[in-house]
Design a protein around this motif. Structure first.
Motif: not given
Length: 296
Positions: A199-223
């Motif tokens: 589960v940990l091994q599977y979650s690590a790349p999922v966290f990274t991929n979702l993190g990239a999407q989250a930053v792209i979609i949401n960071s503009d309003i924060l900035m």
């Protein structure tokens, strides 16, 4: 399987449509009542909230993968939710007075969010079980419930708390009901050490991929909220919300397809082949439901 994809994706698409309508109407009302400055602060908090949601979304996807093959890992991912959520929350609470001027948000909002991060992570675990077991009606209803309760609580919160602070409080106060709605999916089945490592091994790349999407979609309003005057930031936030509608609508099909692909892959099928059949046969299956057929 194709029928399930169409039906499940349709249920989730409808749920997301309701959520988007509720959120759009909510945003319009808040913009009218608060003005661009206060609304911009609230929209910036929601962007931060969605970045923090990276943790529950990761646990949701990990749980859905195993629930889809009738191997619940909820007992273990719940433990991860409390550990990782507690760590995330501690960073927000301890760093609130440093992050507050950086993000141009009240420190109290960050403290509230930090305290509730472990509970949001737990909600991600429960939603993952519902998604993996393909209970798309319950999963979709849970999302609608979260936003409907937020809207219902907002007038009451505004009687006690001023401006955007009341809206933030109402948003966070919807959490207990959404957890209670899916609490039946909590499992106490023990998870082997080998499965925990998987589960940990599977979650690590999922966290990274979702993190990239989250930053792209949401960071503009924060900035924008941190760098521009509040008035201009609020106007930008109102316009940016339209783009999110398109993203979350397409997300519904992927969410419905994911547990089915996991189950078929576990049975030995090739994931690209499964997805390809869904894409090739989907229009005809959709036609069976709607009476509209593709082709000449």
């Amino acid at each position: 399987m194709i029928r399930k994809v169409i039906q499940g994706g349709g249920v989730l698409f409808l749920s997301m449509l309701v959520v988007n309508v509720l959120n759009y109407g909510y945003a319009v009302v808040l913009g009218r009542v608060f003005g661009p400055s206060e609304y911009g602060a609230y929209a910036s908090f929601i962007s931060l909230f969605l970045l923090v949601a990276l943790l529950p979304l990761t646990l949701q996807q990990a749980g859905a993968r195993y629930a889809a093959i009738n191997e619940s890992v909820a007992a273990y991912t719940t433990r991860l939710a409390w550990i990782a959520g507690g760590g995330f929350g501690l960073v927000l609470v301890a760093g609130s007075f440093w992050l507050s001027p950086l993000l141009n948000l009240p420190a109290g909002w960050l403290v509230w969010l930090g305290v509730l991060v472990p509970f949001y992570a737990w909600l991600g675990v429960l939603r993952g079980e519902a998604q993996g077991l393909q209970n798309f009606r319950g999963f979709g209803l849970n999302m609608v419930l979260e936003h409907a309760i937020k809207i219902l609580l907002t007038p009451l919160a505004l009687l006690v708390l001023p401006g955007a602070t009341g809206a933030v409080a109402a948003t966070l106060a919807a959490l207990p009901a959404t957890i209670w709605h899916l609490k039946r999916y909590q499992s106490t089945l023990q998870v082997t050490l080998a499965r925990q490592q998987e589960v940990l091994q599977y979650s690590a790349p999922v966290f990274t991929n979702l993190g990239a999407q989250a930053v792209i979609i949401n960071s503009d309003i924060l900035m924008v909220n941190a760098l521009l005057p509040r008035q201009e930031a609020g106007i930008y936030a109102a316009v940016a919300m339209i783009g999110r509608v398109v993203f979350y609508s397409s997300w519904a099909i992927g969410t419905a397809l994911f547990p089915m692909v996991s189950a078929r892959q576990n049975a030995g099928a090739s994931p690209p082949a499964v997805v390809g059949r869904a894409g090739n046969r989907g229009p005809d299956q959709w036609g069976n439901h709607t009476g509209v057929r593709g082709g000449s």
